[in-house]
Design a protein around this motif. Structure first.
Motif, short mmCIF file in Angstrom:
data_model
loop_
_atom_site.label_atom_id
_atom_site.label_comp_id
_atom_site.label_asym_id
_atom_site.label_seq_id
_atom_site.Cartn_x
_atom_site.Cartn_y
_atom_site.Cartn_z
N GLY A 1 57.29 26.54 77.82
CA GLY A 1 57.77 27.08 79.08
C GLY A 1 56.87 26.80 80.26
O GLY A 1 57.07 27.35 81.35
N GLY A 2 55.87 25.96 80.10
CA GLY A 2 54.99 25.64 81.22
C GLY A 2 54.09 26.79 81.60
O GLY A 2 53.80 27.68 80.80
N VAL A 3 53.66 26.79 82.85
CA VAL A 3 52.76 27.83 83.35
C VAL A 3 53.22 28.22 84.75
O VAL A 3 53.66 27.39 85.54
N LEU A 4 53.15 29.52 85.05
CA LEU A 4 53.45 30.03 86.38
C LEU A 4 52.14 30.36 87.07
O LEU A 4 51.29 31.05 86.50
N ARG A 5 51.98 29.86 88.28
CA ARG A 5 50.74 30.09 89.02
C ARG A 5 51.05 30.71 90.39
O ARG A 5 51.98 30.27 91.06
N TYR A 6 50.26 31.71 90.77
CA TYR A 6 50.33 32.12 92.16
C TYR A 6 49.03 32.78 92.60
O TYR A 6 48.31 33.37 91.81
N MET A 7 48.76 32.63 93.90
CA MET A 7 47.49 33.06 94.47
C MET A 7 47.54 34.52 94.85
O MET A 7 48.53 35.03 95.36
N HIS A 8 46.43 35.22 94.60
CA HIS A 8 46.27 36.61 94.99
C HIS A 8 45.08 36.70 95.95
O HIS A 8 43.99 36.21 95.65
N ASN A 9 45.29 37.35 97.08
CA ASN A 9 44.21 37.51 98.05
C ASN A 9 43.41 38.77 97.70
O ASN A 9 43.44 39.78 98.41
#
Length: 452
Positions: free
Chosen positions: A197-205
């Motif tokens: 399923g791949g990878v989900l990435r997102y930035m957190h400040n």
């Protein structure tokens, strides 16, 4: 003027004073200089997750990542072993492997000057080699090729490394906490996982530790997630009688359990900052049965063993410093520090090899609904992290409080199970933080004699 420079003993004392019995100083979250010390000390002296062996199934396969802020590349060797290399050409410092993953064949080639390196990092060739004759090149650092991380451990296909060549051993560092990985792998009838399923990435400040703290914070779900999971439950309650319960509602609904549920489900702490929620119950305990799965497990393990595996429904397991594993739903979240106020989150999902596809479907749906950039639930937490990052800049107070159910007798105890809303695991993480930050002073690094 720097707060954290000077004699090693003085620096260690300053760091130790940032953690109290049931408090942590706000500098742990907002001070960039302290963040940089974490990267050079804490992340060098702990065992940090690098990746999963299924990401590099064939010789020459590689994947790039970071340990702290250090770029590394995990690569499968021709003999089947796995190496972790510092992703830096010894010539001019260029990152050699520039893509997230791929197959490099029998060697890596630097894109700047075409120096080549074997997959174990050793220097293979370079253009115009005669130009280095009689220059002392053979005795210089560059002649040694890409530096390999010496301390690497593959545990049931999960790959960890310790950047420091000396320090605490793998088994001593993780101890009984590895039982969470064991349970997740054993949920496969074949005893094997693979990344899917791949990878989900997102930035957190926000600071990376805010995400780690949140994984065992059981007093926030019914508050922070009321507008998301709570709304989903209310909509479902309006469905006509007899309507089949959607998988999404099964995944959302447990977040709205009352405090009593989370108190009773329990929390366990281990040494060195590891711990998990969900000792006797969890939000993953009441999902619908998947046709044929239990029968496969019984055939593979026997009735008693299969019951024990499937009955272990741990919620979130924190492996300090920066991953969280959900065994019953087969996900892993990696909290990658970027700066004191910035963290990249990677959410990985795994297939139980040999198990029905519906289990992977549920895993992927959970990841999308809870951990994705498009998540409904995860952004509740993100808003709290960012508010905290801003609020901690206030001069009004200097300390973060984690005193819920604090007991002075807890110091030094390991493998302790307690009330599920106890903030013991957060205190456990702060103590581990102080321990490994202090252990990484130059004096200590020179005297450690316990290689992996």
């Amino acid at each position: 003027m720097s707060k954290y420079q000077g004699p090693p003993e003085a620096v260690a004392a300053k760091i130790a004073n940032l953690v109290r019995a049931a408090e942590a100083h706000k500098d742990l979250y907002i001070d960039q200089e302290l963040f940089e010390l974490e990267m050079s000390q804490l992340f060098a002296n702990t065992w940090v997750y690098v990746g999963h062996a299924s990401q590099v199934p064939k010789g020459g396969d590689f994947t790039t990542t970071t340990v702290g802020t250090q770029p590394v590349v995990m690569v499968r060797q021709a003999d089947g072993s796995i190496k972790v290399l510092h992703n830096r050409c010894p010539h001019k410092g260029v990152k050699v492997a520039g893509e997230a993953c791929g197959n490099t064949g029998k060697f890596f080639r630097c894109p700047y000057h075409a120096w080549t390196f074997k997959t174990d990092g050793k220097l293979l060739a370079m253009p115009l080699k005669k130009g280095y004759e009689n220059t002392g090149f053979d005795s210089c650092e560059a002649s040694q090729g890409m530096a390999a991380v010496e301390a690497v451990q593959v545990y049931r296909d999960f790959v960890f490394c310790r950047l420091s060549p000396t320090g605490i051993g793998f088994a001593d560092y993780f101890g009984e906490s590895l039982s969470t990985i064991d349970n997740m792998v054993d949920r496969s009838p074949e005893g094997k996982l693979e990344v899917a399923g791949g990878v989900l990435r997102y930035m957190h400040n926000c600071n990376w530790k805010m995400l780690v703290d949140n994984q065992t914070d059981t007093c926030h779900p019914m508050v922070a997630h009321e507008s998301s999971a709570g709304t989903a439950v209310k909509v479902w309650q309006q469905a006509p009688a007899g309507t089949p319960k959607p998988m999404a509602v099964e995944l959302f609904a447990p977040f709205m359990n009352p405090y009593e549920f989370f108190e009773n489900m329990g929390i366990r702490v281990w040494d060195n900052g590891h711990g998990h929620t969900g000792v006797s119950d969890s939000i993953h305990a009441d999902y619908s049965a998947v046709p044929g799965y239990r029968e496969q497990m019984v055939a593979a393990y026997g009735e008693e063993r299969a019951k024990a595996i499937l009955g272990d429904v741990r919620h979130n397991t924190v492996y300090f410093p920066n991953i969280m594993v959900k065994g019953p739903i087969q996900t892993l979240r990696l909290f990658k520090p970027i700066a004191a106020n910035k963290t990249l989150v990677e959410s990985w999902t795994f297939r139980l090899v040999g198990a029905p596809d519906m289990l992977l479907e549920r895993t992927l749906m959970y990841n999308r609904l809870v951990n994705a950039p498009t998540s409904v639930v995860g952004h509740d937490d993100l808003e709290m992290y960012e508010r905290a990052q801003e609020g901690l800049q206030s001069m009004g107070r200097d300390w973060i409080n984690v005193s819920r159910l604090y007991d002075p007798a807890e110091h030094g105890q390991v493998n302790v199970a307690t009330n599920g809303t106890n903030e013991l695991q957060m205190r456990n993480q702060y103590r581990a933080w102080a321990k490994f930050m202090a252990a990484a002073t130059p004096t200590d690094l020179q005297t450690q004699e316990n290689p992996a």
